[in-house]
Design a protein around this motif. Structure first.
Motif, mmCIF file in Angstrom:
data_model
loop_
_atom_site.group_PDB
_atom_site.id
_atom_site.type_symbol
_atom_site.label_atom_id
_atom_site.label_comp_id
_atom_site.label_asym_id
_atom_site.label_seq_id
_atom_site.Cartn_x
_atom_site.Cartn_y
_atom_site.Cartn_z
ATOM 1 N N VAL A 1 0.857 -1.188 0.000
ATOM 2 C CA VAL A 1 0.000 0.000 0.000
ATOM 3 C C VAL A 1 0.889 1.233 0.000
ATOM 4 O O VAL A 1 2.069 1.161 0.363
ATOM 5 C CB VAL A 1 -0.935 0.011 1.232
ATOM 6 N N ARG A 2 0.328 2.340 -0.392
ATOM 7 C CA ARG A 2 1.106 3.578 -0.430
ATOM 8 C C ARG A 2 1.499 3.978 0.980
ATOM 9 O O ARG A 2 0.689 3.958 1.899
ATOM 10 C CB ARG A 2 0.282 4.683 -1.087
ATOM 11 N N ALA A 3 2.762 4.347 1.142
ATOM 12 C CA ALA A 3 3.262 4.722 2.459
ATOM 13 C C ALA A 3 2.729 6.088 2.869
ATOM 14 O O ALA A 3 2.205 6.855 2.050
ATOM 15 C CB ALA A 3 4.792 4.738 2.448
ATOM 16 N N SER A 4 2.896 6.401 4.126
ATOM 17 C CA SER A 4 2.522 7.724 4.624
ATOM 18 C C SER A 4 3.480 8.768 4.054
ATOM 19 O O SER A 4 4.643 8.465 3.757
ATOM 20 C CB SER A 4 2.574 7.755 6.150
ATOM 21 N N PRO A 5 3.039 10.011 3.927
ATOM 22 C CA PRO A 5 3.927 11.063 3.410
ATOM 23 C C PRO A 5 5.148 11.243 4.300
ATOM 24 O O PRO A 5 5.073 11.079 5.520
ATOM 25 C CB PRO A 5 3.043 12.318 3.425
ATOM 26 N N PRO A 6 6.288 11.574 3.704
ATOM 27 C CA PRO A 6 7.483 11.845 4.506
ATOM 28 C C PRO A 6 7.324 13.158 5.268
ATOM 29 O O PRO A 6 6.362 13.899 5.026
ATOM 30 C CB PRO A 6 8.598 11.930 3.454
ATOM 31 N N PRO A 7 8.251 13.496 6.168
ATOM 32 C CA PRO A 7 8.148 14.760 6.904
ATOM 33 C C PRO A 7 8.086 15.966 5.969
ATOM 34 O O PRO A 7 8.560 15.918 4.825
ATOM 35 C CB PRO A 7 9.436 14.780 7.742
ATOM 36 N N ALA A 8 7.513 17.067 6.475
ATOM 37 C CA ALA A 8 7.338 18.278 5.662
ATOM 38 C C ALA A 8 8.664 18.769 5.095
ATOM 39 O O ALA A 8 8.733 19.225 3.944
ATOM 40 C CB ALA A 8 6.672 19.369 6.500
ATOM 41 N N GLU A 9 9.740 18.668 5.884
ATOM 42 C CA GLU A 9 11.054 19.118 5.424
ATOM 43 C C GLU A 9 11.494 18.351 4.179
ATOM 44 O O GLU A 9 12.045 18.930 3.237
ATOM 45 C CB GLU A 9 12.070 18.942 6.554
ATOM 46 N N THR A 10 11.245 17.025 4.171
ATOM 47 C CA THR A 10 11.617 16.209 3.013
ATOM 48 C C THR A 10 10.749 16.558 1.815
ATOM 49 O O THR A 10 11.248 16.667 0.673
ATOM 50 C CB THR A 10 11.476 14.716 3.356
ATOM 51 N N ARG A 11 9.464 16.736 2.026
ATOM 52 C CA ARG A 11 8.563 17.096 0.907
ATOM 53 C C ARG A 11 8.982 18.423 0.282
ATOM 54 O O ARG A 11 8.985 18.573 -0.946
ATOM 55 C CB ARG A 11 7.116 17.178 1.403
ATOM 56 N N GLU A 12 9.341 19.385 1.117
ATOM 57 C CA GLU A 12 9.774 20.686 0.599
ATOM 58 C C GLU A 12 11.074 20.555 -0.187
ATOM 59 O O GLU A 12 11.256 21.216 -1.215
ATOM 60 C CB GLU A 12 9.949 21.662 1.760
ATOM 61 N N ALA A 13 11.992 19.691 0.287
ATOM 62 C CA ALA A 13 13.255 19.485 -0.432
ATOM 63 C C ALA A 13 13.019 18.830 -1.781
ATOM 64 O O ALA A 13 13.677 19.161 -2.771
ATOM 65 C CB ALA A 13 14.203 18.639 0.415
ATOM 66 N N ILE A 14 12.059 17.902 -1.845
ATOM 67 C CA ILE A 14 11.740 17.230 -3.107
ATOM 68 C C ILE A 14 11.199 18.225 -4.119
ATOM 69 O O ILE A 14 11.657 18.303 -5.268
ATOM 70 C CB ILE A 14 10.741 16.084 -2.873
ATOM 71 N N LYS A 15 10.238 19.013 -3.700
ATOM 72 C CA LYS A 15 9.586 19.951 -4.626
ATOM 73 C C LYS A 15 10.408 21.212 -4.871
ATOM 74 O O LYS A 15 10.266 21.855 -5.904
ATOM 75 C CB LYS A 15 8.208 20.327 -4.079
ATOM 76 N N GLY A 16 11.301 21.541 -3.927
ATOM 77 C CA GLY A 16 12.056 22.776 -4.046
ATOM 78 C C GLY A 16 13.451 22.631 -4.610
ATOM 79 O O GLY A 16 14.193 23.615 -4.664
ATOM 80 N N GLY A 17 13.839 21.442 -5.028
ATOM 81 C CA GLY A 17 15.161 21.251 -5.621
ATOM 82 C C GLY A 17 16.259 21.004 -4.613
ATOM 83 O O GLY A 17 17.439 21.198 -4.912
ATOM 84 N N GLY A 18 15.895 20.539 -3.420
ATOM 85 C CA GLY A 18 16.897 20.266 -2.405
ATOM 86 C C GLY A 18 17.658 18.971 -2.620
ATOM 87 O O GLY A 18 18.701 18.755 -2.009
#
Length: 552
Positions: free
Chosen positions: A439-456
């Motif tokens: 099943v789809r996992a829970s979302p990662p922490p907000a810091e990781t999501r921001e790094a993914i979308k923000g080019g981190g």
């Protein structure tokens, strides 16, 4: 009392342990052993994360909160006050605990730790010293700066915080290689002291910050130009000017040959933050491989594994395994091994239940999981590690040699039909059993999501179409400067359908070949920058819109 004698008192014992300059791989075997048996761990905040992973889960870390909050009292000269650590060490030892006191570099070069040792000796507390690699030795090695050449020369180590005028003049008047421990904003002053002591302003010099870690940076200059070099590199002035550096000065320190000897910073993915969207168990060997290329892997589970909704089918299959229903059992993932193992434990069974049954594993990681269970697989693909590769080596059913024609195939609920169809074509009957659900996992922490979308992140490795869909679903689409690497055409197509541009594609459907392909991409990118005379930067350091063309 002799500190090496057996401890016959009620007191505990203390291990003064050198944790090295920063690279976790530089811990000695003896250090790891001591950490594994520690009751109390008291570590310099700079190396707490390095040593804590080797300690028991129950270990007491009384300085942890202070380290996390960066609130350990600091004296004016930048050295942590002795009161907290010394008192904690002594109190824990008096209580009969096994204490590990971990320090940066080597304890023999830390005068404050020497005072803690003397305090132990004064009270008759048994202690030992586990040497570590000193920063003044380890950092130049990682910077590609040997301290001596074939002709040899003296090597002098200077701590700029405590060096007096006599020290500077003696080293300045000599031709010795000087290894100076100082801070980034004080390195020019240290260079000035050596020039005032007699060294020529054109004497070669290297300055390394964050040595032996993937944040390491080294600049080559001379005693007279170091201030301008750091200013031109926009390193100074900086709020981070107080961070420690190791400077190497001398004509025979091979600073001029650093372009050929810089083995660490020239790794193909040096400093790259690479997103690995797999479970921790799946990502382990892949992350190790990325680390060998200089990368910093960040594992983000995109799927969670849960038991099947109706366990009866799995229960019947396991009972059939014990009663001789099957000739073969084929494992196509580590998760399948785990599911069968858990069911065995539920029934009080162990690896002996596989006696008389042939066992197949789809690849090396699955085979390792079986060996850990106590089962040596009879068949592992000799070529491609996939269902297709397994079928290449799977023998056809032979009524003369095979008393039973049935294969037990414990798999995920979303598994493809490739293996089932291939086995049937070879004459086998297949019990395709849902051993676990993905099943789809829970979302990662907000810091990781921001790094993914923000080019981190510098790169992301997609190892299946589901990792693409699930990552985008739980965390969002990676930024357009992030290098996208896919394991094969199907995964690449899914990535493109989600608006991602694929830069790297593995030549074979193997996670290790995928990592290798990313390393080749990074090496080519580094070589191109070097040839053009441009600074070598990571993808995350580039401005949006400067993305390279895709390559396969």
């Amino acid at each position: 009392m002799n500190p090496t004698a057996p401890n016959h008192s009620a007191s505990g014992q203390v291990t003064f342990l050198g944790a090295g300059p920063g690279d976790p791989g530089l811990l000695t075997l003896r250090a790891v052993e001591a950490l594994a048996s520690a009751d109390v761990l008291i570590a310099d905040p700079q190396v707490l994360d390095v040593v804590r992973v080797h300690a028991r889960a129950q270990v007491d870390t009384p300085l942890q909160a202070s380290a996390d909050e960066a609130s350990i009292p600091v004296a004016p000269n930048g050295v942590s006050t002795l009161r907290d650590t010394a008192n904690l060490v002594m109190a824990a030892a008096r209580a009969g605990k096994r204490v590990v006191r971990a320090v940066t570099g080597d304890p023999g070069l830390d005068g404050y730790v020497a005072e803690e040792m003397l305090a132990c000796a004064a009270e008759g507390i048994v202690f030992e010293v586990v040497p570590g690699i000193a920063a003044a030795v380890g950092v130049p090695a990682y910077a590609g700066v040997p301290l001596r050449d074939a002709q040899g020369t003296d090597v002098r180590f200077i701590d700029a915080r405590s060096a007096d005028a006599r020290c500077w003049s003696e080293v300045g008047a000599s031709d010795a290689t000087a290894v100076v421990s100082t801070t980034l904003d004080s390195v020019a002053a240290a260079a000035g002291e050596l020039v005032s002591g007699g060294r020529k302003p054109d004497t070669p010099m290297t300055v390394t910050v964050a040595g032996t870690t993937t944040r390491q940076r080294t600049w080559t200059a001379t005693l007279g130009s170091v201030a301008q070099v750091l200013k031109a590199a926009k390193v100074l002035p900086s709020a981070d000017g107080g961070q420690p550096v190791i400077a190497v000065v001398g004509e025979r320190s091979a600073a001029a040959q650093r372009d050929r000897l810089s083995w660490f910073e020239s790794k193909p993915l040096f400093g790259w933050r690479v997103l690995v969207p797999r479970t921790k168990e799946q990502a382990a060997s892949l992350s190790d491989q990325l680390v060998s290329y200089g990368a910093v892997p960040h594992e983000v589970p995109t799927i969670a594994v849960e038991p099947p909704r109706t366990p009866q089918q799995m229960e019947r299959a396991v009972k059939g395994l014990v009663t001789g229903r099957y000739e073969w059992i084929a494992f196509t993932s580590v998760n399948a091994v785990k599911a069968v193992r858990e069911k065995f434990e539920e029934y009080g069974l162990d690896a002996r239940a596989f006696a008389g049954i042939k066992v197949a594993a789809v690849g090396e990681q699955t085979a390792k999981a079986l060996v850990a269970f106590g089962v040596k697989p009879d068949l592992v693909p000799s070529g491609e590690q996939s269902a297709a590769g397994l079928l290449e080596d799977w023998p056809p059913y032979d009524a003369v040699f095979d008393p039973i024609d049935r294969v037990f195939l414990p798999r995920a609920d979303i598994a493809t039909e490739t293996l089932v169809a291939g086995l049937i074509e070879l004459g086998w009957e297949v019990d395709d059993v849902t051993a676990y659900r993905t099943v789809r996992a829970s979302p990662p922490p907000a810091e990781t999501r921001e790094a993914i979308k923000g080019g981190g992140f510098d790169a992301v490795l997609f190892t299946s179409s589901s990792t693409v869909r699930n990552l985008v679903g739980i965390a969002g689409k990676p930024h357009n400067v992030t290098v996208i690497a896919c394991i094969g055409p199907a995964t690449a197509k899914t990535a493109e359908e989600h608006g991602l541009r694929v830069d790297v594609m593995s030549p074979e459907p193997s996670v290790h070949k995928l990592a290798e392909a990313l390393a080749d991409f990074g090496a080519a990118r580094r070589d191109a920058a070097t040839e053009a005379g441009d600074p070598v930067t990571r993808p995350s350091e580039r401005r949006p819109g400067s993305r390279r063309r895709a390559r396969s």
